[in-house]
Scaffold this active site. Structure first.
Site, PDB file in Angstrom:
ATOM      1  N   LYS A 264       0.847  -1.200   0.000  1.00  0.00           N
ATOM      2  CA  LYS A 264       0.000   0.000   0.000  1.00  0.00           C
ATOM      3  C   LYS A 264       0.879   1.245   0.000  1.00  0.00           C
ATOM      4  CE  LYS A 264       1.064   1.219   4.381  1.00  0.00           C
ATOM      5  NZ  LYS A 264       1.838   2.448   4.726  1.00  0.00           N
TER       6      LYS A 264
ATOM      7  N   GLY B 145       7.968   1.473   4.197  1.00  0.00           N
ATOM      8  CA  GLY B 145       6.728   2.221   4.397  1.00  0.00           C
ATOM      9  C   GLY B 145       5.598   1.769   3.498  1.00  0.00           C
TER      10      GLY B 145
ATOM     11  N   GLY C  38       4.051  -1.341   3.931  1.00  0.00           N
ATOM     12  CA  GLY C  38       3.202  -2.284   4.646  1.00  0.00           C
ATOM     13  C   GLY C  38       3.408  -3.739   4.294  1.00  0.00           C
ATOM     14  N   GLY C  39       4.591  -4.110   3.827  1.00  0.00           N
ATOM     15  CA  GLY C  39       4.827  -5.489   3.409  1.00  0.00           C
ATOM     16  C   GLY C  39       4.612  -6.507   4.513  1.00  0.00           C
TER      17      GLY C  39
ATOM     18  N   SER D 155       0.943  -6.689   5.453  1.00  0.00           N
ATOM     19  CA  SER D 155       0.198  -7.381   4.405  1.00  0.00           C
ATOM     20  C   SER D 155       0.412  -8.882   4.491  1.00  0.00           C
ATOM     21  CB  SER D 155       0.637  -6.862   3.028  1.00  0.00           C
ATOM     22  OG  SER D 155      -0.081  -7.511   1.993  1.00  0.00           O
TER      23      SER D 155
ATOM     24  N   ASP E 212      -1.243  -1.493  10.702  1.00  0.00           N
ATOM     25  CA  ASP E 212      -1.658  -1.522   9.297  1.00  0.00           C
ATOM     26  C   ASP E 212      -2.414  -2.792   8.919  1.00  0.00           C
ATOM     27  OD1 ASP E 212      -0.405   0.893   9.010  1.00  0.00           O
ATOM     28  OD2 ASP E 212       1.311   0.124   7.870  1.00  0.00           O
TER      29      ASP E 212
END
Length: 283
Positions: free
Chosen positions: A7, A94, A96-97, A100, A132
Site C-alpha cells: 500500500k 513504508g 506495509g509489506g 500485508s 496496518d
C-alpha cells in the site's frame, strides 16, 4: 500462491500519542499492484517461515509467524503450517509489506483451517499485532484509516494514474520515525504529545481538501536529506505529486501516463545510482 499486496499512504496526519504508546492518526491507504508471493503448506504441528530474502526474519518476530500463532491459539487448535515468502516489497520501505503478509496469513489460514472468522474478527486480531494489518484484512482497495489503525472506512478513489516507486538504499524503522515525531512536538511531562490545531479537523472531507500530505516528512527529511533530494528531482521530472509513503523510506511519484513514469525512473537511476525503482498502478 497468495498475492500479498503493498500500500501507499496518499495522506497521513499524526494526531497525538496515546497512553498505550500508540499514536492516533488519520491516513488514506491505497493498495497497489506490487506484491509478495506467499505459499502455504499445511503441517501437523508447528509454524515454519521460509523466505528468499535473507533480510527478512523467519523466527517468532516475523509478522506472518505471529499471525499464524495468534490464530492457532485463538482457535485453540494444534495445526501447523509452513509459509514460504517471496519478497518483492522492500523491507522497511513504508509500504506495509510485513503487515500485508500477516493479514494474508490470517485470511488464508482462516480458510485452510475452516475457522469461519469474519473479516472484522480477523481485523481485530491483526490490530493486536500491527496498526496496518486491519486494512489488509478488509480486502478493500482504498480506505480512510484512523485511531491507531483499527478504524477502517472504505472509499472509492480514481485509479487512472501511474506510480513511480523510488526505493533508497536504506530503510527506516517505524518506531524511530514516531520517536522523532514525538521529540519534534515537545512532549509534556507525562510523555504524551501535545495536541495541535490539526486535532480540530471535523471530517474526512476536510482532510481530503488538504491534498497529499505526510506528517513524517517534516522530521524524516531533516535526518535523511537524500529523501528531499529525490523528491525535488521527481518534481523536476514533472511528477504531479511526490510523497513519502508511511514512515518511509519509499517515495512515490504520481504520473498521468506510464511513459512519463518510466522515463522519470530511468533519469532518476542515472542521478541516484544507489536507488531502486518500480512503476506500478493503484488497484
Amino acid at each position: 500462491m497468495v498475492k500479498s499486496y503493498a500500500k501507499i499512504n496518499l495522506f497521513l496526519k499524526i494526531l497525538d500519542r496515546r497512553p498505550d504508546g500508540y499514536h492516533n492518526l488519520i491516513s488514506l491507504f491505497q493498495r497497489i499492484d506490487l506484491y509478495d508471493e506467499l505459499e502455504f503448506e499445511p503441517q501437523e504441528h508447528g509454524i515454519v517461515i521460509e523466505s528468499d530474502d535473507q533480510g527478512l526474519p523467519v523466527d517468532g518476530s516475523n509478522l506472518a509467524y505471529r499471525a499464524a500463532d495468534l490464530l492457532a491459539r485463538k482457535a485453540k487448535i494444534k495445526k501447523g503450517v509452513r509459509i514460504s515468502i517471496k519478497k518483492n516489497i522492500p523491507i522497511g520501505g513504508g509500504l506495509g509489506g510485513g503487515s500485508s503478509n500477516a493479514a494474508s496469513t490470517l485470511l488464508k489460514l482462516n480458510e485452510l483451517w475452516g475457522l469461519n472468522y469474519s473479516l472484522i474478527e480477523l481485523g481485530e486480531m491483526g490490530a493486536s499485532l500491527g496498526s496496518d494489518i486491519p486494512f489488509f484484512c478488509y480486502r478493500t482497495s482504498s480506505a480512510w484509516v484512523s485511531g491507531k489503525g483499527e478504524m477502517i472506512q472504505p472509499v472509492v478513489l480514481p485509479a487512472d494514474y501511474w506510480l513511480l516507486l523510488v526505493f533508497p538504499s536504506f530503510s527506516i524503522n517505524t518506531a524511530e520515525a514516531y520517536q522523532l515525531w514525538d521529540l519534534s512536538r515537545n512532549p509534556d511531562k507525562n510523555g504524551l504529545t501535545k495536541k495541535g490545531n490539526h486535532n480540530k479537523i471535523s471530517s474526512f472531507q476536510t482532510l481530503a481538501e488538504e491534498g497529499f500530505k505526510n506528517d513524517f516528512e517534516t522530521v524524516l527529511f531533516g535526518k535523511y536529506p537524500g529523501l528531499r533530494e529525490i523528491q525535488d528531482r521527481l518534481y523536476q521530472e514533472k511528477a504531479e505529486k511526490v510523497l513519502l509513503s508511511g514512515s518511509g523510506s519509499t517515495i512515490f511519484a504520481v504520473f498521468s501516463m506510464e511513459k512519463k513514469a518510466r522515463e522519470a525512473g530511468e533519469n532518476l537511476i542515472k542521478a541516484f545510482s544507489h536507488t531502486g525503482i518500480q512503476v506500478v498502478r493503484p488497484i
